[in-house]
Design an enzyme around this catalytic site. Structure first.
Site, PDB file in Angstrom:
ATOM      1  CB  SER A 188      -0.844  -0.006   1.279  1.00  0.00           C
ATOM      2  OG  SER A 188      -1.455   1.250   1.497  1.00  0.00           O
TER       3      SER A 188
ATOM      4  CE1 TYR B 196      -4.438  -2.393   4.938  1.00  0.00           C
ATOM      5  CE2 TYR B 196      -3.276  -0.299   4.873  1.00  0.00           C
ATOM      6  CZ  TYR B 196      -3.944  -1.318   4.222  1.00  0.00           C
ATOM      7  OH  TYR B 196      -4.103  -1.269   2.851  1.00  0.00           O
TER       8      TYR B 196
ATOM      9  CE  LYS C 268      -1.886  -4.091   3.242  1.00  0.00           C
ATOM     10  NZ  LYS C 268      -2.124  -5.191   2.307  1.00  0.00           N
TER      11      LYS C 268
HETATM   12  N1  NAD Z   1      -8.778   0.172  -0.846  1.00  0.00           N
HETATM   13  C1  NAD Z   1      -7.651   0.854  -0.742  1.00  0.00           C
HETATM   14  O1  NAD Z   1      -7.658   2.102  -0.747  1.00  0.00           O
HETATM   15  C2  NAD Z   1      -6.330   0.123  -0.634  1.00  0.00           C
HETATM   16  C3  NAD Z   1      -5.166   0.906  -0.660  1.00  0.00           C
HETATM   17  C4  NAD Z   1      -3.931   0.269  -0.535  1.00  0.00           C
HETATM   18  C5  NAD Z   1      -3.858  -1.128  -0.438  1.00  0.00           C
HETATM   19  N2  NAD Z   1      -5.014  -1.860  -0.425  1.00  0.00           N
HETATM   20  C6  NAD Z   1      -4.865  -3.323  -0.304  1.00  0.00           C
HETATM   21  O2  NAD Z   1      -5.535  -3.964  -1.360  1.00  0.00           O
HETATM   22  C7  NAD Z   1      -5.964  -5.269  -0.940  1.00  0.00           C
HETATM   23  C8  NAD Z   1      -7.430  -5.441  -1.273  1.00  0.00           C
HETATM   24  O3  NAD Z   1      -8.169  -4.498  -0.509  1.00  0.00           O
HETATM   25  P1  NAD Z   1      -9.591  -3.919  -0.939  1.00  0.00           P
HETATM   26  O4  NAD Z   1      -9.555  -2.491  -0.626  1.00  0.00           O
HETATM   27  O5  NAD Z   1      -9.953  -4.387  -2.279  1.00  0.00           O
HETATM   28  O6  NAD Z   1     -10.484  -4.620   0.205  1.00  0.00           O
HETATM   29  P2  NAD Z   1     -11.943  -5.257   0.207  1.00  0.00           P
HETATM   30  O7  NAD Z   1     -12.307  -5.333   1.653  1.00  0.00           O
HETATM   31  O8  NAD Z   1     -12.873  -4.564  -0.712  1.00  0.00           O
HETATM   32  O9  NAD Z   1     -11.683  -6.728  -0.358  1.00  0.00           O
HETATM   33  C9  NAD Z   1     -10.875  -7.637   0.341  1.00  0.00           C
HETATM   34  C10 NAD Z   1     -11.334  -9.053   0.035  1.00  0.00           C
HETATM   35  O10 NAD Z   1     -10.459  -9.933   0.770  1.00  0.00           O
HETATM   36  C11 NAD Z   1     -11.263 -10.928   1.371  1.00  0.00           C
HETATM   37  N3  NAD Z   1     -10.613 -11.454   2.566  1.00  0.00           N
HETATM   38  C12 NAD Z   1     -10.544 -10.876   3.807  1.00  0.00           C
HETATM   39  N4  NAD Z   1      -9.929 -11.720   4.651  1.00  0.00           N
HETATM   40  C13 NAD Z   1      -9.598 -12.814   3.945  1.00  0.00           C
HETATM   41  C14 NAD Z   1      -8.969 -14.039   4.274  1.00  0.00           C
HETATM   42  N5  NAD Z   1      -8.569 -14.292   5.535  1.00  0.00           N
HETATM   43  N6  NAD Z   1      -8.789 -14.969   3.303  1.00  0.00           N
HETATM   44  C15 NAD Z   1      -9.223 -14.727   2.051  1.00  0.00           C
HETATM   45  N7  NAD Z   1      -9.847 -13.610   1.682  1.00  0.00           N
HETATM   46  C16 NAD Z   1     -10.034 -12.661   2.614  1.00  0.00           C
HETATM   47  C17 NAD Z   1     -12.572 -10.231   1.711  1.00  0.00           C
HETATM   48  O11 NAD Z   1     -13.627 -11.181   1.885  1.00  0.00           O
HETATM   49  C18 NAD Z   1     -12.764  -9.337   0.504  1.00  0.00           C
HETATM   50  O12 NAD Z   1     -13.498  -9.992  -0.514  1.00  0.00           O
HETATM   51  C19 NAD Z   1      -5.665  -5.346   0.554  1.00  0.00           C
HETATM   52  O13 NAD Z   1      -4.452  -6.062   0.756  1.00  0.00           O
HETATM   53  C20 NAD Z   1      -5.499  -3.896   0.953  1.00  0.00           C
HETATM   54  O14 NAD Z   1      -4.685  -3.733   2.073  1.00  0.00           O
HETATM   55  C21 NAD Z   1      -6.236  -1.263  -0.517  1.00  0.00           C
END
Ligand code: NAD
Length: 285
Positions: A147, A160, A164
């Protein structure tokens, strides 16, 4: 997506956390690029919906319920994908969760869950898939979701943020190890900026969390506000960067560059971590 199509067409993609947000976007985009896609998520209903929509376009999508916090489940995921679809060309270790709260107010199980999913989930993904990738001897790609938080610090998001940073350093070492053994596997650390997903809606908090609810709302507004991308838009940028074998894959290059510069200056001057007065007011509601 020209280069990504050339690189990925005809291959097999595995996406953890494929039921929502960036993972959902990655699964859809991989299918559009001509890949067979294996979706893995702990939320079966959401993942099945995404897979059904992908199949409706004529692409191949299989679903494998997987909790990435469980190393044995990731082993089963790797074996199942290999048996059903063959060699994996693209592994996206994407599943991740947010946790909000002051460090000492978060219960042990919440701390451990964050580390098991966000850090060990990525490590076990690599441990389970890489031996088969090496045995296949074909070009392959691994994208680990860090991230912009992997380059910065934020109070009340400590589990978190540390996870990361861990994914970023893990990915740096892994990229070197692939080079060391001459493996045809490109490793990328993915550093998304604000992406409009459900991650803050689902974020765990301590029991007494009035103050934290303010922070949740602020982060939700930020990830859904001006300049944010949808999961699908983010996925298209991410897969283009991975296909180009970039190490730092960004969805918002200007924000990433600014964060990297701030981090480098902070370390170069060995300055003390502090929050400005305005940030403190915002964090305390
Ligand atoms: N949304 C943002 O702004 C953002 C920014 C930087 C990084 N990220 C990273 O991107 C990745 C995806 O995040 P997102 O924002 O799409 O989140 P989200 O919550 O929309 O989706 C995450 C998915 O992961 C699944 N999940 C959660 N725990 C799990 C487990 N133990 N085993 C398998 N699946 C599991 C959830 O059911 C969900 O479908 C994450 O690693 C997050 O840290 C997101």
């Amino acid at each position: 997506m020209g280069q990504a199509t050339d690189v990925f067409r005809g291959g097999v993609a595995v996406v953890t956390g494929a039921g929502s947000g960036i993972g959902e976007g990655l699964a859809r985009t991989a299918a559009e690029l001509g890949m067979q896609v294996a979706l893995a998520d702990v939320n079966v209903e959401r993942m099945e919906r995404v897979a059904a929509e992908i199949r409706a376009t004529g692409a191949t999508a299989i679903t494998i319920p997987t909790d990435v916090a469980d190393p044995a489940a990731i082993d089963r995921l790797a074996a199942t994908v290999h048996d059903r679809l063959g060699d994996v060309r693209l592994l996206m270790n994407n599943a991740g969760i947010e946790i909000l709260g002051l460090t000492w107010e978060l219960p042990t199980d919440v701390w451990e869950k964050a580390i098991r999913i966000n850090v060990l989930g990525v490590i076990h993904g690599v441990r389970a898939f890489v031996p088969r990738m090496l045995a296949a001897g074909k070009p392959a790609f691994i994208g680990n979701l860090s991230s912009i938080g992997g380059l910065s610090m934020m109070a009340v998001q400590t589990p978190y943020i540390l996870s990361k940073h861990a994914v970023l350093s893990f990915s740096e070492c892994l990229r070197m190890e692939m080079d060391l053994v001459g493996a045809p596997i490109s490793v990328s650390a993915v550093l998304p900026g604000p992406i409009a997903t459900r991650i803050f809606e689902d974020a765990a908090t301590p029991k007494d969390s009035t103050r934290i609810e303010f922070h949740r709302k602020m982060m939700q507004d930020m990830t859904h506000g001006p300049g944010s991308l949808t999961g699908k838009q983010a996925a298209e940028r991410i897969l283009a960067g991975i296909a180009a074998k970039e190490f730092f894959v960004s969805t918002h290059p200007e924000i990433t560059a600014q964060m990297a510069k701030q981090r480098a200056e902070h370390l170069a001057t060995l300055s003390t971590p502090t929050l400005g007065e305005e940030a403190k007011r915002m964090l305390l509601g």
